[in-house]
Each structure stands twice: as structure tokens, then as C-alpha cells.
Design an enzyme around this catalytic site. Structure first.
Site, mmCIF file in Angstrom:
data_model
loop_
_atom_site.group_PDB
_atom_site.id
_atom_site.type_symbol
_atom_site.label_atom_id
_atom_site.label_comp_id
_atom_site.label_asym_id
_atom_site.label_seq_id
_atom_site.Cartn_x
_atom_site.Cartn_y
_atom_site.Cartn_z
ATOM 1 N N ALA A 1 90.933 -15.011 57.279
ATOM 2 C CA ALA A 1 89.572 -14.509 57.431
ATOM 3 C C ALA A 1 88.636 -15.692 57.226
ATOM 4 O O ALA A 1 89.092 -16.831 57.087
ATOM 5 C CB ALA A 1 89.307 -13.383 56.441
ATOM 6 N N GLY B 1 89.362 -18.171 54.225
ATOM 7 C CA GLY B 1 90.634 -18.853 54.391
ATOM 8 C C GLY B 1 90.612 -19.836 55.542
ATOM 9 O O GLY B 1 91.108 -20.962 55.433
ATOM 10 N N ASN C 1 98.824 -15.978 59.339
ATOM 11 C CA ASN C 1 98.047 -14.761 59.154
ATOM 12 C C ASN C 1 98.921 -13.577 59.549
ATOM 13 O O ASN C 1 99.793 -13.701 60.418
ATOM 14 C CB ASN C 1 96.767 -14.774 59.991
ATOM 15 C CG ASN C 1 95.772 -13.726 59.520
ATOM 16 O OD1 ASN C 1 95.131 -13.899 58.488
ATOM 17 N ND2 ASN C 1 95.661 -12.618 60.247
ATOM 18 N N LYS D 1 92.606 -10.342 50.242
ATOM 19 C CA LYS D 1 91.793 -9.514 49.352
ATOM 20 C C LYS D 1 92.432 -9.408 47.981
ATOM 21 O O LYS D 1 93.663 -9.295 47.853
ATOM 22 C CB LYS D 1 91.622 -8.122 49.969
ATOM 23 C CG LYS D 1 90.646 -7.229 49.218
ATOM 24 C CD LYS D 1 90.472 -5.904 49.948
ATOM 25 C CE LYS D 1 89.495 -5.000 49.197
ATOM 26 N NZ LYS D 1 89.336 -3.697 49.882
ATOM 27 N N SER E 1 83.561 -21.293 44.756
ATOM 28 C CA SER E 1 82.196 -20.810 44.940
ATOM 29 C C SER E 1 81.474 -21.639 45.989
ATOM 30 O O SER E 1 81.635 -22.851 46.062
ATOM 31 C CB SER E 1 81.413 -20.873 43.629
ATOM 32 O OG SER E 1 80.078 -20.435 43.831
ATOM 33 N N GLY E 2 80.645 -20.956 46.757
ATOM 34 C CA GLY E 2 79.859 -21.635 47.774
ATOM 35 C C GLY E 2 79.785 -20.855 49.065
ATOM 36 O O GLY E 2 79.114 -21.268 50.014
ATOM 37 N N LYS F 1 85.118 -18.675 37.069
ATOM 38 C CA LYS F 1 84.464 -18.237 38.304
ATOM 39 C C LYS F 1 83.811 -16.864 38.118
ATOM 40 O O LYS F 1 82.715 -16.606 38.632
ATOM 41 C CB LYS F 1 85.489 -18.173 39.448
ATOM 42 C CG LYS F 1 84.960 -17.590 40.762
ATOM 43 C CD LYS F 1 83.703 -18.301 41.261
ATOM 44 C CE LYS F 1 83.316 -17.960 42.677
ATOM 45 N NZ LYS F 1 83.431 -16.608 43.140
ATOM 46 N N HIS G 1 80.649 -17.408 36.253
ATOM 47 C CA HIS G 1 79.703 -17.990 37.223
ATOM 48 C C HIS G 1 79.036 -16.868 38.014
ATOM 49 O O HIS G 1 77.816 -16.854 38.195
ATOM 50 C CB HIS G 1 80.458 -18.930 38.162
ATOM 51 C CG HIS G 1 79.732 -19.279 39.428
ATOM 52 N ND1 HIS G 1 79.623 -18.395 40.496
ATOM 53 C CD2 HIS G 1 79.079 -20.405 39.827
ATOM 54 C CE1 HIS G 1 78.931 -18.949 41.467
ATOM 55 N NE2 HIS G 1 78.597 -20.177 41.083
ATOM 56 N N ASN G 2 79.823 -15.909 38.489
ATOM 57 C CA ASN G 2 79.257 -14.827 39.286
ATOM 58 C C ASN G 2 78.369 -13.915 38.454
ATOM 59 O O ASN G 2 77.370 -13.386 38.949
ATOM 60 C CB ASN G 2 80.385 -14.017 39.931
ATOM 61 C CG ASN G 2 81.000 -14.735 41.116
ATOM 62 O OD1 ASN G 2 80.898 -15.956 41.235
ATOM 63 N ND2 ASN G 2 81.633 -13.996 41.995
ATOM 64 N N GLU H 1 75.171 -15.586 38.255
ATOM 65 C CA GLU H 1 74.563 -15.444 39.582
ATOM 66 C C GLU H 1 73.875 -14.079 39.734
ATOM 67 O O GLU H 1 72.760 -13.992 40.257
ATOM 68 C CB GLU H 1 75.649 -15.606 40.642
ATOM 69 C CG GLU H 1 75.195 -15.410 42.073
ATOM 70 C CD GLU H 1 76.380 -15.428 43.026
ATOM 71 O OE1 GLU H 1 76.445 -14.537 43.905
ATOM 72 O OE2 GLU H 1 77.244 -16.313 42.884
ATOM 73 N N ARG I 1 76.798 4.235 9.376
ATOM 74 C CA ARG I 1 78.239 4.268 9.616
ATOM 75 C C ARG I 1 79.000 4.544 8.319
ATOM 76 O O ARG I 1 80.015 5.254 8.311
ATOM 77 C CB ARG I 1 78.712 2.940 10.224
ATOM 78 C CG ARG I 1 78.182 2.666 11.622
ATOM 79 C CD ARG I 1 78.706 1.342 12.169
ATOM 80 N NE ARG I 1 80.115 1.437 12.514
ATOM 81 C CZ ARG I 1 81.077 0.708 11.967
ATOM 82 N NH1 ARG I 1 80.765 -0.191 11.024
ATOM 83 N NH2 ARG I 1 82.333 0.844 12.327
ATOM 84 N N HIS J 1 82.712 3.709 6.717
ATOM 85 C CA HIS J 1 83.126 2.459 7.363
ATOM 86 C C HIS J 1 82.866 1.228 6.502
ATOM 87 O O HIS J 1 83.180 0.127 6.924
ATOM 88 C CB HIS J 1 82.413 2.320 8.709
ATOM 89 C CG HIS J 1 82.868 3.330 9.716
ATOM 90 N ND1 HIS J 1 84.152 3.348 10.201
ATOM 91 C CD2 HIS J 1 82.222 4.358 10.312
ATOM 92 C CE1 HIS J 1 84.279 4.332 11.075
ATOM 93 N NE2 HIS J 1 83.123 4.967 11.160
#
Length: 479
Positions: free
Chosen positions: A11, A14, A32, A75, A128-129, A182, A185-186, A189, A445, A451
């Protein structure tokens, strides 16, 4: 022809990574599930370099030099496990299987451990990119064993983005470390995009500044401390006019934001680690709320707003800029704090300055302030326990606080939701306050669940006999 790396899953991501590898002088074997995608890539881009066409995974493996390197670009989830299951009997000890998709780091840890028993290396690689980065040079965050990086690393560094000549690729750590970084990172983002959207909404709904004029404002902001890829493309999107209607592009786009799961994973993982990522969490929830269009449509007719009116000073645009900068810093601080917590939990030796360096080019959150983040963590001695405590950031955020508070209060008065602006400010205030209401929470609590609690004036763990004479006894800590 013997190929140096194979790519299965052609895809867009890739295919572009395969082309990037070929452009950088590597012979790439292509595979593929449907041969049509392989042939389409070769028909259009055979001139990018040397490719080997294969129709089966057996042919792919047979075409590779040893140790074999196979990059899986399918995926996340079941499809990755399926490909691994087909590859495993074809490979030999020492071969390297690479997952370059957005897989969950726990899946990566599981796969790495399972393949290690067969003598195979498994490398989870955060990339990423987007599509452009995959072709021209992404930010690359590889995990796995150090031994596998010795073989694979030079190749990944060569195809990665470069910042002042330095590759935006480093070995992150063992097993799932690459995919974890990663994921964080997201998460950053998500928060970054949401707070930019909140700034746009404040300027539009609050100050009445139309998208074309805002495009100029964001272009100007991109020359200062806010300089970043996301600010740059915000200016581009806001300046775009829809060809069909002549309206601003943002006015013809449905206001329902999608998500693929990495932001949600970040928040769930943060909860499991006990790492407060409130700004990132609110950005995920904001996307969720935006997608509840049926509820929102009914609410517009039923729920009262009672928005006030506010006389906005000429300095409001500058206030929004400062609040945006402060909130962006908080999202980075929360993400980095989460990395620190994960390193302790999983035994990863994450080098925060190197991770920040990987995000300076190629990736979506690349920004000018990453240089300062690198400097804050560049030495082993004196690293801040939280990014906001680094002297440079503590000073810059102090100058933004009055504007930050004005912006959040103005938004509340105008009825404009700013979940990340306000949550980030609350995080900042919670971090700096001498006393938090958690003392009352702990008392409650202890009353309903025994607790226990600790005291500020002596060591030990205590419990009050609430149902008896309210005397205090020393107790075993049951936290």
C-alpha cells in the site's frame, strides 16, 4: 539478483518505503498479497532503483541475502500476526523480521519474545512522516535487540530524514520501545492538533478573524517560538479556498475528526502507568465528541448556552499565541513524562535527548522547540524530572501565564470549548501547587474503605476508626 531487504505489503506507505530504500542504493525485493500492486509499483517507479519482483513469500525469502531482512507493511493487529506466521517457517536463526506499521507496543513485545525462542529477531519500528516522509525521509524509531540494529540500523539511518546532516533514526531500546515511542509521538500530535484548533476557534468565534486572515497570523507565528510543521500546514489549510463554493475550505469540511487508535492507546497506557496526560487525553475525547454528530445536533436545539460577551483587546491574538505555546509545551512535557514512566516499568534505557532529536525532521510534530528539549536532557546530571522544570521552559512559560489565564477565562465566558488549553493549564497549576485536594480524597477513601493515609508530620501509615470513637491507629499500608 540478491536483495538486501524485502518489503511485503505495498500500500502507499509500504510502496514509498520500498522506493526510498531503492533510491538509496539498496536492492529491494517486493511482495504483495495481490500481485497487481507489485506490478503497478514496478510499472510506475522501476527507475527508482533495483527491485526484485516476487509473487510468493517463499520467493521473497529466497531472493534475500543473509541474514535476511523482511519489512512487513500491513494493517496492525491480526494481519501482522498472519504474515509472521507465514514467514516464520521460511526463515533461519539470525534473520530479522521488521514491523513498520502502527502496531501496539504490547503486541510488539509479545512477537519479539515469541520469535526470539526461534532464534529470529523481531524489530518494531515506529515510522512518522506520512506518505511523503516514507518516500523522502521519515523519522524512524526502531526497537528490538541491539544486535538486530547493528545489522539494520545503517540502512534505516540512510533512508531517514536528516536534520543538519544527522539522521533522524536511533536505536530506541529493546522489544516494544520503538513502537511505544511512536505511540507517544502520536499522542503529542493529537494534543498539538487539538490546541491549534482551539486557537483557530477562539480567533474565529471570539475575535471574528476569518480563515484567510488567520492564515497570515499562523504564517507569522511560524517564524517564532511556535515554528513547526503543524503551524506551517495550519496556515496552508486556513488559506485554502474551496473551488466549488468559493468558501473557506474549513467551512465545507464536516467538523467530525477521525482517529486510528494511537491517541487512544496513549491515554490507556498512560492510565496503566499512572502518568498524567490530561492534555493528550482531552484531545482524544474532543475527537470523540466531535464524532457524536446526532447528539450534537439535538443538543444545539435543547441545551442553553448563556454565552457572555467580552470586549476583546487588541492584544487578544498575542494572548492566544502565548497560550498556544504554553499548552504545546505541556503536551510535550506529559509525553516525555510518560516515556520516563515506561522506561522504569519495562526496563528500557530511553535517552530522552536522542528521542527529541529524532522528532526534529521528517515527523509530524517536528518543531523548533525540540532543540531546546534536547538541550534540557543532554546531560545525565541535572536532567529535569519534568520538562516544565527545565530553566529555559520554566522561564518562558512564566511569561505566558497571564495570557494563558486570560484566554481560558475568555473562552469560558464566550462558551467556546477549549479542553486542551484548560486541561493543560490545570496540569500546570496542579504541578506547582503546594497543597492539592487529594488530602480530602484520601480522607474519604479511609472513611468508606479503610484505605489508610499518611501524615505530613510523622512517618507511618494510619487509619481513623470512623465508625467508633474516631481515634487513630497505625495500620498496614493497603494502597
Amino acid at each position: 539478483m540478491s536483495a538486501q531487504i524485502g518489503v511485503t505489503g505495498l500500500a502507499v506507505m509500504g510502496a514509498n518505503l520500498a522506493r526510498n530504500l531503492a533510491r538509496n542504493g539498496y536492492t529491494v525485493a517486493l511482495h504483495n498479497r495481490s500481485i497487481e500492486k507489485t506490478d503497478a509499483l514496478l510499472a510506475k517507479h522501476a527507475d527508482d532503483g533495483d527491485f526484485v519482483r516476487t509473487e510468493t513469500l517463499e520467493e521473497l525469502v529466497d531472493s534475500l541475502e543473509k541474514p535476511r531482512r523482511v519489512l512487513i507493511m500491513v494493517k496492525a493487529g491480526g494481519p501482522v500476526d498472519s504474515v509472521i506466521g507465514q514467514l516464520e517457517p521460511l526463515l533461519e536463526p539470525g534473520d530479522i523480521v521488521i514491523d513498520g506499521g502502527n502496531s501496539h507496543y504490547e503486541d510488539t513485545r509479545r512477537r519479539e519474545a515469541a520469535l526470539a525462542t526461534k532464534g529470529l529477531h523481531f524489530v518494531g519500528v515506529g515510522v512518522s512522516g506520512g506518505e511523503e516522509g516514507a518516500l523522502l525521509g521519515p523519522s524512524i524509531m526502531p526497537g528490538g535487540s541491539r544486535e538486530s540494529y547493528d545489522s539494520l540500523g545503517p540502512m534505516l539511518e540512510k533512508i531517514s530524514a536528516k536534520y543538519n546532516g544527522e539522521p533522524c533514526c536511533r536505536w530506541i531500546g529493546t522489544d516494544g520501545a520503538g513502537h511505544f515511542v511512536k505511540m507517544v509521538h502520536n499522542g503529542i500530535e493529537y494534543a498539538d492538533m487539538q490546541v491549534i484548533g482551539e486557537a483557530y476557534d477562539l480567533l474565529r468565534s471570539g475575535a471574528g478573524i476569518e480563515p484567510a486572515e488567520q492564515s497570515k497570523i499562523f504564517t507569522d507565528w511560524n517564524t517564532g517560538t511556535l515554528s513547526s510543521f503543524l503551524i506551517e500546514i495550519t496556515a496552508e489549510v486556513l488559506g485554502h479556498t474551496d473551488a466549488k463554493t468559493g468558501k473557506p475550505f474549513v467551512d465545507v469540511v464536516v467538523d467530525s475528526a477521525g482517529q486510528k487508535g494511537t491517541g487512544r492507546w496513549t491515554v490507556v497506557s498512560a492510565l496503566e502507568l499512572g502518568s498524567p496526560t490530561s492534555g493528550i487525553a482531552e484531545s482524544v475525547f474532543a475527537r470523540g465528541l466531535s464524532s457524536q454528530r446526532d447528539q450534537r445536533a439535538q443538543a444545539q436545539d435543547i441545551l442553553a448556552g448563556h454565552e457572555g460577551t467580552v470586549d476583546l483587546p487588541e492584544s487578544f491574538v498575542e494572548d492566544v499565541r502565548l497560550a498556544l505555546y504554553a499548552s504545546k509545551l505541556v503536551s510535550y512535557a506529559q509525553g516525555i513524562d510518560m516515556l520516563t514512566a515506561a522506561a522504569k516499568e519495562y526496563g528500557w534505557e530511553l535517552k530522552l535527548d536522542e528521542i527529541a532529536s529524532l522528532w526534529r525532521a521528517g515527523c509530524i510534530i517536528r518543531a523548533e522547540l525540540l532543540d531546546d528539549i534536547m538541550k534540557a536532557y543532554a546531560t545525565a546530571d541535572g536532567q529535569p524530572v519534568n520538562l516544565l522544570l527545565a530553566p529555559a521552559f520554566a522561564e518562558s512559560i512564566a511569561g505566558a501565564i497571564p495570557a494563558w489565564r486570560r484566554v481560558v477565562s475568555t473562552a469560558v465566558q464566550l462558551g467556546i470549548p477549549v479542553p486542551v488549553f484548560s486541561a493543560s493549564l490545570a496540569y500546570y497549576d496542579g504541578l506547582r501547587r503546594r497543597r492539592l485536594p487529594a488530602a480530602l480524597t484520601q480522607g474519604l477513601r479511609d472513611l468508606f474503605g479503610a484505605h489508610t493515609y499518611n501524615r505530613v508530620d510523622m512517618d507511618g501509615t494510619f487509619h481513623t476508626l470512623w465508625g467508633e470513637d474516631k481515634s487513630e491507629i497505625e495500620a498496614v499500608d493497603t494502597h
